[in-house]
Design a protein around this motif. Sequence first.
Motif, PDB file in Angstrom:
ATOM      1  N   CYS A 348      88.004  27.848  33.835  1.00 14.39           N
ATOM      2  CA  CYS A 348      86.560  27.806  33.701  1.00 14.39           C
ATOM      3  C   CYS A 348      86.141  28.791  32.627  1.00 14.39           C
ATOM      4  O   CYS A 348      86.963  29.580  32.136  1.00 14.39           O
ATOM      5  CB  CYS A 348      85.870  28.120  35.025  1.00 14.39           C
ATOM      6  N   THR A 349      84.878  28.759  32.273  1.00 10.60           N
ATOM      7  CA  THR A 349      84.364  29.660  31.248  1.00 10.60           C
ATOM      8  C   THR A 349      82.908  29.976  31.556  1.00 10.60           C
ATOM      9  O   THR A 349      82.254  29.283  32.360  1.00 10.60           O
ATOM     10  CB  THR A 349      84.484  29.033  29.855  1.00 10.60           C
ATOM     11  N   ILE A 350      82.403  31.007  30.903  1.00 10.34           N
ATOM     12  CA  ILE A 350      81.002  31.410  31.030  1.00 10.34           C
ATOM     13  C   ILE A 350      80.301  31.063  29.734  1.00 10.34           C
ATOM     14  O   ILE A 350      80.838  31.300  28.646  1.00 10.34           O
ATOM     15  CB  ILE A 350      80.895  32.919  31.315  1.00 10.34           C
ATOM     16  N   PRO A 351      79.092  30.492  29.788  1.00 10.96           N
ATOM     17  CA  PRO A 351      78.400  30.140  28.535  1.00 10.96           C
ATOM     18  C   PRO A 351      78.227  31.368  27.647  1.00 10.96           C
ATOM     19  O   PRO A 351      78.037  32.491  28.138  1.00 10.96           O
ATOM     20  CB  PRO A 351      77.037  29.618  29.034  1.00 10.96           C
ATOM     21  N   PRO A 352      78.307  31.172  26.344  1.00 12.14           N
ATOM     22  CA  PRO A 352      78.148  32.327  25.448  1.00 12.14           C
ATOM     23  C   PRO A 352      76.738  32.909  25.547  1.00 12.14           C
ATOM     24  O   PRO A 352      75.756  32.196  25.706  1.00 12.14           O
ATOM     25  CB  PRO A 352      78.418  31.729  24.055  1.00 12.14           C
ATOM     26  N   LYS A 353      76.689  34.244  25.433  1.00 13.39           N
ATOM     27  CA  LYS A 353      75.439  34.983  25.521  1.00 13.39           C
ATOM     28  C   LYS A 353      74.673  34.637  26.806  1.00 13.39           C
ATOM     29  O   LYS A 353      73.470  34.426  26.806  1.00 13.39           O
ATOM     30  CB  LYS A 353      74.555  34.734  24.298  1.00 13.39           C
ATOM     31  N   HIS A 354      75.441  34.532  27.876  1.00 15.78           N
ATOM     32  CA  HIS A 354      74.838  34.214  29.176  1.00 15.78           C
ATOM     33  C   HIS A 354      73.944  35.377  29.605  1.00 15.78           C
ATOM     34  O   HIS A 354      74.399  36.533  29.742  1.00 15.78           O
ATOM     35  CB  HIS A 354      75.944  33.968  30.189  1.00 15.78           C
ATOM     36  N   GLU A 355      72.641  35.102  29.806  1.00 18.26           N
ATOM     37  CA  GLU A 355      71.669  36.175  30.024  1.00 18.26           C
ATOM     38  C   GLU A 355      71.954  36.996  31.276  1.00 18.26           C
ATOM     39  O   GLU A 355      71.932  38.228  31.228  1.00 18.26           O
ATOM     40  CB  GLU A 355      70.253  35.602  30.073  1.00 18.26           C
ATOM     41  N   PRO A 356      72.208  36.389  32.469  1.00 17.96           N
ATOM     42  CA  PRO A 356      72.477  37.237  33.651  1.00 17.96           C
ATOM     43  C   PRO A 356      73.653  38.175  33.454  1.00 17.96           C
ATOM     44  O   PRO A 356      73.586  39.360  33.822  1.00 17.96           O
ATOM     45  CB  PRO A 356      72.723  36.218  34.755  1.00 17.96           C
ATOM     46  N   LEU A 357      74.739  37.662  32.846  1.00 18.96           N
ATOM     47  CA  LEU A 357      75.903  38.519  32.627  1.00 18.96           C
ATOM     48  C   LEU A 357      75.602  39.594  31.595  1.00 18.96           C
ATOM     49  O   LEU A 357      76.051  40.738  31.718  1.00 18.96           O
ATOM     50  CB  LEU A 357      77.090  37.671  32.192  1.00 18.96           C
ATOM     51  N   SER A 358      74.816  39.226  30.582  1.00 21.87           N
ATOM     52  CA  SER A 358      74.454  40.209  29.557  1.00 21.87           C
ATOM     53  C   SER A 358      73.637  41.337  30.173  1.00 21.87           C
ATOM     54  O   SER A 358      73.876  42.506  29.888  1.00 21.87           O
ATOM     55  CB  SER A 358      73.660  39.520  28.446  1.00 21.87           C
ATOM     56  N   ILE A 359      72.677  40.975  31.039  1.00 16.64           N
ATOM     57  CA  ILE A 359      71.878  42.013  31.705  1.00 16.64           C
ATOM     58  C   ILE A 359      72.769  42.861  32.607  1.00 16.64           C
ATOM     59  O   ILE A 359      72.644  44.091  32.661  1.00 16.64           O
ATOM     60  CB  ILE A 359      70.750  41.361  32.516  1.00 16.64           C
ATOM     61  N   PHE A 360      73.705  42.218  33.326  1.00 13.57           N
ATOM     62  CA  PHE A 360      74.626  42.951  34.189  1.00 13.57           C
ATOM     63  C   PHE A 360      75.438  43.958  33.389  1.00 13.57           C
ATOM     64  O   PHE A 360      75.588  45.124  33.776  1.00 13.57           O
ATOM     65  CB  PHE A 360      75.543  41.962  34.910  1.00 13.57           C
TER      66      PHE A 360
END
Length: 1850
Positions: A348-360
């Motif tokens: 699996c992968t995480i979308p690039p520049k994923h906002e929740p992860l970026s804030i985390f």
Amino acid sequence: MAASELYTKFARVWIPDPEEVWKSAELLKDYKPGDKVLLLHLEDGKDLEYRLDPKTKELPHLRNPDILVGENDLTALSYLHEPAVLHNLRVRFIDSKLIYTYCGIVLVAINPYEQLPIYGEDIINAYSGQNMGDMDPHIFAVAEEAYKQMARDERNQSIIVSGESGAGKTVSAKYAMRYFATVSGSASEANVEEKVLASNPIMESIGNAKTTRNDNSSRFGKYIEIGFDKRYRIIGANMRTYLLEKSRVVFQAEEERNYHIFYQLCASANLPEFQVLRLGDANNFHYTNQGGSPVIEGVDDAKEMVHTRQACTLLGISESYQMGIFRILAGILHLGNVVFMSRDSDSCTIPPKHEPLSIFCDLMGVDFEEMCHWLCHRKLATATETYIKPISKLQATNARDALAKHIYAKLFNWIVDHVNQALHSAVKQHSFIGVLDIYGFETFEINSFEQFCINYANEKLQQQFNMHVFKLEQEEYMKEQIPWTLIDFYDNQPCINLIESKLGILDLLDEECKMPKGTDDTWAQKLYNTHLNKCALFEKPRLSNKAFIIQHFADKVEYQCEGFLEKNKDTVFEEQIKVLKSSKFKMLPELFQDDEKAISPTSATSSGRVPLTRIPSKPTKGRPGQTAKEHKKTVGHQFRNSLHLLMETLNATTPHYVRCIKPNDFKFPFTFDEKRAVQQLRACGVLETIRISAAGFPSRWTYQEFFSRYRVLMKQKDVLSDRKQTCKNVLEKLIVDKDKYQFGKTKIFFRAGQVAYLEKLRADKLRAACIRIQKTIRGWLLRKKYLRMRKAAITVQRYVRGYQARCYAKFLRRTKAATIIQKYWRMYVARRRYKITRTATIVLQSYLRGYLARNRYHKILREHKAVIIQKWVRGWLARTYYRRSIHAIIYLQCCFRRMMAKRELKKLKIEARSVERYKKLHIGMENKIMQLQRKVDEQNKDYKCLMEKLTNLEGIYNSETEKLRSDLERLQLSEEEAKIATGRVLSLQEEIAKLRKDLEQTQSEKKSIEERADRYKQETEQLVSNLKEENTLLKQEKETLNHRIVEQAKEMTETMEKKLVEETKQLELDLNDERLRYQNLLNEFSRLEERYDDLKEEMTLMVNVPKPGHKRTDSTHSSNESEYTFSSEIAESEDIPSRTEEPSEKKVPLDMSLFLKLQKRVTELEQEKQVMQDELDRKEEQVLRSKAKEEERPQIRGAELEYESLKRQELESENKKLKNELNELRKALSEKSAPEVTAPGAPAYRVLMEQLTSVSEELDVRKEEVLILRSQLVSQKEAIQPKNTMTDSTILLEDVQKMKDKGEIAQAYIGLKETNRLLESQLQSQKRSHENEAEALRGEIQSLKEENNRQQQLLAQNLQLPPEARIEASLQHEITRLTNENLYFEELYADDPKKYQSYRISLYKRMIDLMEQLEKQDKTVRKLKKQLKVFAKKIGELEVGQMENISPGQIIDEPIRPVNIPRKEKDFQGMLEYKKEDEQKLVKNLILELKPRGVAVNLIPGLPAYILFMCVRHADYLNDDQKVRSLLTSTINSIKKVLKKRGDDFETISFWLSNTCRFLHCLKQYSGEEGFMKHNTSRQNEHCLTNFDLAEYRQVLSDLAIQIYQQLVRVLENILQPMIVSGMLEHETIQGVSGVKPTGLRKRTSSIADEGTYTLDSILRQLNSFHSVMCQHGMDPELIKQVVKQMFYIVGAVTLNNLLLRKDMCSWSKGMQIRYNVSQLEEWLRDKNLMNSGAKETLEPLIQAAQLLQVKKKTDDDAEAICSMCNALTTAQIVKVLNLYTPVNEFEERVSVSFIRTIQMRLRDRKDSPQLLMDAKHIFPVTFPFNPSSLALETIQIPASLGLGFISRV
């Protein structure tokens, strides 16, 4: 007796019921052994055949008597079984609203789901210091018991609070902690108890959440140790936590929430400091929106956030750390919103520049790419290499959730550690009390690893509980020395072994977790192979191979094996942890520091709870390699270790148990679900406690209690002096089976049911006695009634028979008379009847005959009329018939005739044509012609007659015509005259017409006027009538209004009186409140002062080495100065010379009076400043008004200025002369060295000092006059401005240039000449007036000069007089002068009253100025006197130094001026003289070392006060203010020191309160104020103070007296407190009225008077002791009344408070006991003549409570009577008493719930305090009414025993 014998008819039993669990029924017939069916009658009215079990043949449970229902302790029930426990709890909870109940050593707490007013500070104070069994069950009672045992046994304590979610565990633990914090206080000023309580909001926010069962459910267990020092004050606390539910962080069921802190953060997201967290609504986050219920009703998360932050601040968590915590929590929320996208099934992968992860990543300070990579990958390590493997979307989601839970668990552990650090104390802990708030037994539809750990913990706690209960039972039996029999109780050790032993469930689980390919299925198979069919407690479900069943102590529980291994491993990817450890955010790595060295890790499963353990205070020294090994411990292993540690702690302490019960699942207030309650009672061990108690001897009585209760079952011969032997003899007779009871040393032990049997025997005996009493009383009443009725019947018969005889004689007389009367009457009646009959017969005959004749006549008449009618009818009919016939005939005739006529016509027509026809026609004409001829002849005759008449008439006419002609001529003549008259007539007619018109108009006007007059008259009459009616109405209204006014006046008067009374009462209340506040402030001040003293003493003790240069203070001085004694260097200005000249003199400490004087002086100066400012403004206004006058009178103003300057010069010259004289006197004083001149007693010295004083006074007066004149001159100079009255030449030239016309110039010239003349005349008049005024002023100057000379002469004369005569002479002279002036000016201005009035005004102003000057002179006199004292001291020193060098001859040769030597009075003046250096000795002997019990007993009351006052009088006589101040200050400080040293001795405090008040009264009585001198004798008025006003010191002494009074109240309260409850409530003053009810394990204090217990007599003796001591010390009677009132208030308040908190005291018999005790107290008041002291009124609430216990409580009328009677009780108190009302005997009835509801409805409008208990610490404000003494000061003798020989009488 056998149990089966109790199953008789009407016996009540419990039978099982599927709905209500247990149902009550009544036996309809006796049970006989062998019966298989019981006939029962249910409460709902149905009959039932209850079949017994044929195998066991167990009979249903017997029901306890109603008298035992609702007991505080379940073990007090005679029948101990499940239905009895359930019913007792239900009755207490539903009917009495009581949520707490004892069950042996367990406190059962039922959650009411409603706020109750039973946790206030007043309740805490009520339970403080009480025995656990003496008060109603409460969490505070358990806490008090733990605190008391800790202090008494010096053993650590534990309070174990358990129950399922929503039962109220956390709240109970919180209240226990609050109790410790309130009762113990802290040992330092750091407020540790507040910090302990502040830990609750923090732990609730991070560890509590909303569940379907509870809105604030604790999702972790905690054990809080509250540490105490040696004085048992809180010094700190420590917290251990267990099994945090981490799974709630990532998942919530429906209608549930995550932990509160997340929602608090979201609710506060709009705060500025939280903007960086980038939060929003809770519904926007995956971790907070799964439950679908983000809001709790009635809870504001934003406000809760504020409370959480405040608690963090209080516990020392800084703002930066708080923001760090919030960043981590916000990061967890954002992490939950991270979404994974599947590449394939294994990655699996995480979308690039994923906002929740970026804030985390931003919040956590970690790299985005690195965290993104390790969320989707994991590292696998083999023996040779490591490689990175992608994971699936499901695995990534689980890994994300595991990371979130791990972070939260670490943060939770970090917060707990910091809370513990904040609560840690540097002081060594002496003991602690632990509060364990832990989850109860849990069983759900699906039970997993969490429920397994929870139930495992409950198994261990239940084992500890059973062993403790068993141990207590064994200790009780051994203590009482009764045969010990083994009690069979449930031992759950096999279940514990199944879980934790070798190859147990946890062991196999850990072993399976170590296997590489271990699964839940393989572990389940191992369980089956190991324990199935080998352990009876382990079972396998029939339809499942992935579950197992364990038989716990509470119930069977089926566990699903799925997830056990994963939860036990608690795996988190190491790479993710490393990324977090590398964070730039400093706080985050701190959370994971213990991962490598964790001794007891606190992480938990991905879906379970975290076991958190306490970090040891001492670091353990581990072996190398231990860290890695410890890190591999599973969750189950960790939990088992922490549980063992907890059990070790609990076993090392004395446990106290609180079992919380959840009454229903819907959170309804006061709703009881029997099924749910029974489940929890079975699970929490309450029923096990009951079973253990029932297995032995559950009912226990002391011998005295048994004797008191069952005395009715004994005969007189059975009662022996030995109570123990008496009880044994009686029991052997009553209970044959000796196995049913045992005799201990102090108690009798009974088996279950025996007390009920004894109660049945007692009730039967009482019932039989009642029946016998009723029989006897009824027989006596009926016999008394019969005798009374018999006597009454005999009396009635006597009177009736006499009456009948009299009536019979009267009857005989009347009969004889009646016979004679009847004879004549009958004759008369017969004759009269005959006459009447005859007359009636004749009348009847006549009427009858007339009637018959009339009938015959009427018959004939009717027949005649009928014939007539018939005739007319027949005629009418005949005529009608005839007319019809005629009409028909005529018609027929007509028809026929017509027909015949037609025929005849035809014939005539034919005949007409023939001659015969004409003949026939003329046959009749001849006759007609003959007739006509005759008529013509007759007419001719008539014509001839008429002609003759005509001729006659013509003759007559002619004669008349001539006459008429003559008349005509005459008429023509008259016609002419008529024409002339006609004109006149016309004019007259016109006038007549006009007159007629006028007449008509007048008549019409008259008519209109008359009409109007009539109308007006009518209207007037109508108006008059209306006015009369209105007048009558108004009179009536007036009368009614007057009546109303009178009534309203009465009402207004009454209302005004009422309002006045109410306002007076309100003002009195306000005054008392103000006094109370002031006295409370004094109390607080004294407390702080004592605190300061203690701290100072501690500091003194801590400093062992004395500092150099330290001076030892006098032993008589207090260690600290009070508010009235300051070590101040500030003194008044007049003391400066003495200080400058005597630098070595010791500075005397000033007292509070100096400060008060200075403050008073400042206010006086401010007032003077304001007066001067007003005077200045007034002067300015006068200057402005006088400007115009000054322009007109410049010469007069110049003369005044000249006069003022002359006067100023004269005064300055006189001032210079006075200065020179003063200097000469001073030089002479300093130059003269002869001792007889300079000695203070020498005549020359006195003359010099008098001259010096007078000269100084005159100098000051002249100075003030000079200053006044200078200020007036300055103001006058400023007011007078030079004005030029001449016209400016330039202006005139300009005007002249403007006038170009010569005429204008001439006119202007003439005008100027006229104006010049006017000006000259005005100037001459002004000149004359000015000359006159100048002459008057010269005369006035001459008079002033003469007055000045006279004043100088008087001054010279006054200088020779003594000071007192000098002042009187000057005043007399001034009065004479003013009188002469007044008379002179009155004569002068007799003609002009305005001038005289202005003169009077100026005179008044002058008098005011003179009064002000007099005040200033008084001040200067006082100043000069003080200077004179300084000079006297200097002269005395010179005298001491010079007397040694002077020979007697020199003294004789020196000339002596003759002076007046005053004669000394030999009489005692009521003053005592002492030397300054003896002051400390005086204070020491008279105050510090005076013992009230020793020397003071033989003294007259108030002698120390009199002695001190006489010393003050002498200092006042000497005008020595320093001595007065020093003596008063030393006296106040010494009294305080004595009271501090012997503050617990009532006699000492009473003695000094009496003397302080007497000293205060003496200062008032001899102050010289008129208000205090009314009752003095003339001799006492001579003893008044003359020089000093000690009003400030009176206030100081009043405050001191208030402090002593408050200390006195506290001492007597401490003395009375232990006696009140025992004497007023527990002791049976009236023996045998109140029987003792069966009690449980928590034995109450016996109400029987044993040796050492207090009784009412003890209280009365103590009151007598207090009263005699106060009277012996001479305390004021009014003050004694206030003390007695306060004592009675304490007695009433403490008694009522205990009554409201003790259910066993609320009964009818106890009400009688209380009323009797109160009557004894009232009798004591009457004996002491204190009924008007207000003490009885303070007992009114207690009296009304006792009456409430005794009145009827059934009907609405009873409710109304109760509401009107109990006006001194609050609504809460009334309802509480009614709820607590408990019958002691079966003859009493309980209060119904509906009756209590009725009372509440009637009292709902009453506005009173919601507080339940009275404030027993309340102190009424004290007053000290002035009480003058009649004792003469000169008669007082000082006994030698006081050791005051150094004092001399003056």
